[in-house]
Motif scaffolding. Structure first.
Motif, PDB file in Angstrom:
ATOM      1  N   ARG A  95     -41.704  -4.692 -17.288  1.00  0.00           N
ATOM      2  CA  ARG A  95     -40.588  -4.175 -18.068  1.00  0.00           C
ATOM      3  C   ARG A  95     -39.425  -5.167 -18.048  1.00  0.00           C
ATOM      4  O   ARG A  95     -39.382  -6.050 -17.216  1.00  0.00           O
ATOM      5  CB  ARG A  95     -40.157  -2.803 -17.576  1.00  0.00           C
ATOM      6  N   LYS A  96     -38.483  -4.970 -18.949  1.00  0.00           N
ATOM      7  CA  LYS A  96     -37.327  -5.845 -19.047  1.00  0.00           C
ATOM      8  C   LYS A  96     -36.206  -5.333 -18.141  1.00  0.00           C
ATOM      9  O   LYS A  96     -36.056  -4.134 -17.934  1.00  0.00           O
ATOM     10  CB  LYS A  96     -36.806  -5.901 -20.480  1.00  0.00           C
ATOM     11  N   LEU A  97     -35.437  -6.284 -17.634  1.00  0.00           N
ATOM     12  CA  LEU A  97     -34.224  -5.983 -16.876  1.00  0.00           C
ATOM     13  C   LEU A  97     -33.052  -6.623 -17.606  1.00  0.00           C
ATOM     14  O   LEU A  97     -33.190  -7.707 -18.167  1.00  0.00           O
ATOM     15  CB  LEU A  97     -34.280  -6.600 -15.476  1.00  0.00           C
ATOM     16  N   THR A  98     -31.894  -5.967 -17.549  1.00  0.00           N
ATOM     17  CA  THR A  98     -30.714  -6.574 -18.146  1.00  0.00           C
ATOM     18  C   THR A  98     -30.002  -7.495 -17.170  1.00  0.00           C
ATOM     19  O   THR A  98     -29.257  -8.377 -17.579  1.00  0.00           O
ATOM     20  CB  THR A  98     -29.730  -5.495 -18.640  1.00  0.00           C
ATOM     21  N   LYS A  99     -30.229  -7.290 -15.862  1.00  0.00           N
ATOM     22  CA  LYS A  99     -29.630  -8.174 -14.867  1.00  0.00           C
ATOM     23  C   LYS A  99     -30.450  -8.122 -13.581  1.00  0.00           C
ATOM     24  O   LYS A  99     -31.178  -7.171 -13.326  1.00  0.00           O
ATOM     25  CB  LYS A  99     -28.176  -7.803 -14.597  1.00  0.00           C
ATOM     26  N   LEU A 100     -30.303  -9.155 -12.782  1.00  0.00           N
ATOM     27  CA  LEU A 100     -30.996  -9.214 -11.495  1.00  0.00           C
ATOM     28  C   LEU A 100     -30.358  -8.223 -10.518  1.00  0.00           C
ATOM     29  O   LEU A 100     -29.145  -7.994 -10.575  1.00  0.00           O
ATOM     30  CB  LEU A 100     -30.900 -10.617 -10.901  1.00  0.00           C
ATOM     31  N   PRO A 101     -31.148  -7.658  -9.620  1.00  0.00           N
ATOM     32  CA  PRO A 101     -30.576  -6.781  -8.589  1.00  0.00           C
ATOM     33  C   PRO A 101     -29.575  -7.554  -7.732  1.00  0.00           C
ATOM     34  O   PRO A 101     -29.728  -8.756  -7.508  1.00  0.00           O
ATOM     35  CB  PRO A 101     -31.794  -6.364  -7.755  1.00  0.00           C
ATOM     36  N   ARG A 102     -28.574  -6.867  -7.238  1.00  0.00           N
ATOM     37  CA  ARG A 102     -27.543  -7.517  -6.413  1.00  0.00           C
ATOM     38  C   ARG A 102     -27.946  -7.604  -4.949  1.00  0.00           C
ATOM     39  O   ARG A 102     -27.460  -8.449  -4.219  1.00  0.00           O
ATOM     40  CB  ARG A 102     -26.228  -6.754  -6.540  1.00  0.00           C
ATOM     41  N   ARG A 103     -28.818  -6.711  -4.496  1.00  0.00           N
ATOM     42  CA  ARG A 103     -29.260  -6.703  -3.099  1.00  0.00           C
ATOM     43  C   ARG A 103     -30.768  -6.894  -3.050  1.00  0.00           C
ATOM     44  O   ARG A 103     -31.489  -6.486  -3.946  1.00  0.00           O
ATOM     45  CB  ARG A 103     -28.934  -5.356  -2.429  1.00  0.00           C
ATOM     46  N   LYS A 104     -31.213  -7.483  -1.964  1.00  0.00           N
ATOM     47  CA  LYS A 104     -32.641  -7.647  -1.685  1.00  0.00           C
ATOM     48  C   LYS A 104     -33.391  -8.264  -2.862  1.00  0.00           C
ATOM     49  O   LYS A 104     -34.429  -7.771  -3.298  1.00  0.00           O
ATOM     50  CB  LYS A 104     -33.251  -6.326  -1.243  1.00  0.00           C
ATOM     51  N   CYS A 105     -32.845  -9.344  -3.346  1.00  0.00           N
ATOM     52  CA  CYS A 105     -33.458 -10.106  -4.429  1.00  0.00           C
ATOM     53  C   CYS A 105     -33.318 -11.574  -4.057  1.00  0.00           C
ATOM     54  O   CYS A 105     -32.203 -12.063  -3.852  1.00  0.00           O
ATOM     55  CB  CYS A 105     -32.758  -9.805  -5.754  1.00  0.00           C
ATOM     56  N   GLY A 155     -35.265 -25.669 -18.460  1.00  0.00           N
ATOM     57  CA  GLY A 155     -36.620 -25.676 -18.957  1.00  0.00           C
ATOM     58  C   GLY A 155     -37.648 -25.081 -18.018  1.00  0.00           C
ATOM     59  O   GLY A 155     -38.827 -25.110 -18.300  1.00  0.00           O
ATOM     60  N   LYS A 156     -37.215 -24.542 -16.896  1.00  0.00           N
ATOM     61  CA  LYS A 156     -38.147 -23.913 -15.960  1.00  0.00           C
ATOM     62  C   LYS A 156     -37.742 -22.463 -15.759  1.00  0.00           C
ATOM     63  O   LYS A 156     -36.568 -22.150 -15.570  1.00  0.00           O
ATOM     64  CB  LYS A 156     -38.138 -24.635 -14.610  1.00  0.00           C
ATOM     65  N   ASP A 157     -38.739 -21.591 -15.795  1.00  0.00           N
ATOM     66  CA  ASP A 157     -38.474 -20.177 -15.568  1.00  0.00           C
ATOM     67  C   ASP A 157     -38.235 -19.933 -14.085  1.00  0.00           C
ATOM     68  O   ASP A 157     -38.957 -20.450 -13.234  1.00  0.00           O
ATOM     69  CB  ASP A 157     -39.660 -19.334 -16.050  1.00  0.00           C
ATOM     70  N   GLU A 158     -37.225 -19.135 -13.771  1.00  0.00           N
ATOM     71  CA  GLU A 158     -36.897 -18.805 -12.392  1.00  0.00           C
ATOM     72  C   GLU A 158     -37.739 -17.620 -11.938  1.00  0.00           C
ATOM     73  O   GLU A 158     -37.955 -16.674 -12.700  1.00  0.00           O
ATOM     74  CB  GLU A 158     -35.416 -18.447 -12.263  1.00  0.00           C
ATOM     75  N   VAL A 159     -38.200 -17.669 -10.689  1.00  0.00           N
ATOM     76  CA  VAL A 159     -39.031 -16.595 -10.134  1.00  0.00           C
ATOM     77  C   VAL A 159     -38.316 -16.037  -8.907  1.00  0.00           C
ATOM     78  O   VAL A 159     -37.878 -16.790  -8.039  1.00  0.00           O
ATOM     79  CB  VAL A 159     -40.438 -17.107  -9.766  1.00  0.00           C
ATOM     80  N   TYR A 160     -38.217 -14.720  -8.850  1.00  0.00           N
ATOM     81  CA  TYR A 160     -37.557 -14.012  -7.763  1.00  0.00           C
ATOM     82  C   TYR A 160     -38.497 -12.962  -7.199  1.00  0.00           C
ATOM     83  O   TYR A 160     -39.414 -12.499  -7.877  1.00  0.00           O
ATOM     84  CB  TYR A 160     -36.305 -13.278  -8.269  1.00  0.00           C
ATOM     85  N   VAL A 161     -38.236 -12.563  -5.957  1.00  0.00           N
ATOM     86  CA  VAL A 161     -38.892 -11.403  -5.354  1.00  0.00           C
ATOM     87  C   VAL A 161     -37.781 -10.420  -5.029  1.00  0.00           C
ATOM     88  O   VAL A 161     -36.715 -10.817  -4.536  1.00  0.00           O
ATOM     89  CB  VAL A 161     -39.670 -11.790  -4.072  1.00  0.00           C
ATOM     90  N   ALA A 162     -38.023  -9.156  -5.311  1.00  0.00           N
ATOM     91  CA  ALA A 162     -37.041  -8.119  -5.015  1.00  0.00           C
ATOM     92  C   ALA A 162     -37.721  -6.970  -4.271  1.00  0.00           C
ATOM     93  O   ALA A 162     -38.934  -6.762  -4.399  1.00  0.00           O
ATOM     94  CB  ALA A 162     -36.405  -7.596  -6.297  1.00  0.00           C
ATOM     95  N   ALA A 163     -36.919  -6.259  -3.493  1.00  0.00           N
ATOM     96  CA  ALA A 163     -37.397  -5.087  -2.767  1.00  0.00           C
ATOM     97  C   ALA A 163     -36.555  -3.883  -3.181  1.00  0.00           C
ATOM     98  O   ALA A 163     -35.341  -3.994  -3.358  1.00  0.00           O
ATOM     99  CB  ALA A 163     -37.291  -5.303  -1.261  1.00  0.00           C
ATOM    100  N   VAL A 164     -37.219  -2.761  -3.347  1.00  0.00           N
ATOM    101  CA  VAL A 164     -36.560  -1.493  -3.655  1.00  0.00           C
ATOM    102  C   VAL A 164     -37.182  -0.422  -2.758  1.00  0.00           C
ATOM    103  O   VAL A 164     -38.256  -0.632  -2.184  1.00  0.00           O
ATOM    104  CB  VAL A 164     -36.719  -1.112  -5.147  1.00  0.00           C
ATOM    105  N   PRO A 165     -36.527   0.735  -2.640  1.00  0.00           N
ATOM    106  CA  PRO A 165     -37.131   1.796  -1.829  1.00  0.00           C
ATOM    107  C   PRO A 165     -38.470   2.246  -2.422  1.00  0.00           C
ATOM    108  O   PRO A 165     -38.643   2.248  -3.640  1.00  0.00           O
ATOM    109  CB  PRO A 165     -36.116   2.938  -1.907  1.00  0.00           C
TER     110      PRO A 165
END
Length: 168
Positions: free
Chosen positions: A97-107, A14-24
């Protein structure tokens, strides 16, 4: 700062998960783009683009997530890059935008939102100023502000930097 776990120890329904990600950082093709990719690979914190990812608990697809970020309108334009690096304001844009999956690195998992995080993020975006100034009003400020708005955690990037220095 209150303690951040950065790992999900239990499933919270019941709680939305929040992530931070880094990309180049994006740059013009050629040498500039190669430099940014290399800086990202070497984990130079200040040469990465940060964004917030929300994984809604109510999503019909278990892998669906939404990414929110703030960047220059034309990040690959050399004149935009030169203006931004010189400290001048450049036109910015908030993207969702929508993502189909979470990044595997730096997330990194940074917390939960008790309310509809996607809706809250869109409301936050409507109040975010459009002029981008590196070091004063950029993707780091946006990420810190949106994470605080969603989870209550302050200065999340500074905490992540201290806890992840030297890690990929």
């Amino acid at each position: 700062m209150s303690s951040l776990s950065f790992t999900k120890s239990t499933l919270t329904r019941g709680k939305d998960e929040v992530y931070v990600a880094a990309v180049p950082l994006r740059a013009a093709k050629g040498v500039a783009q190669l430099f940014m990719s290399t800086a990202y690979s070497l984990n130079f914190w200040d040469l990465q683009h940060f964004m917030v990812i929300v994984k809604p608990s109510s999503s019909p697809l278990p892998s669906q997530a939404f990414v929110f970020d703030f960047q220059p309108e034309d990040p690959e334009n050399i004149y935009t890059a030169l203006a931004a690096l010189s400290g001048r304001a450049v036109p910015g844009v908030v993207l969702a935008r929508k993502l189909t999956k979470l990044p595997r690195r730096k997330c990194w998992f940074v917390g939960y939102s008790n309310e509809d995080a996607v809706g809250k993020a869109y409301k936050f975006n409507n109040t975010w100023g459009a002029d981008l100034r590196v070091g004063l009003h950029d993707c780091r400020d946006y990420t810190n502000g949106l994470v605080e708005h969603l989870t209550g955690e302050k200065l999340v990037l500074e905490h992540l930097r201290r806890t992840t220095d030297g890690q990929s």
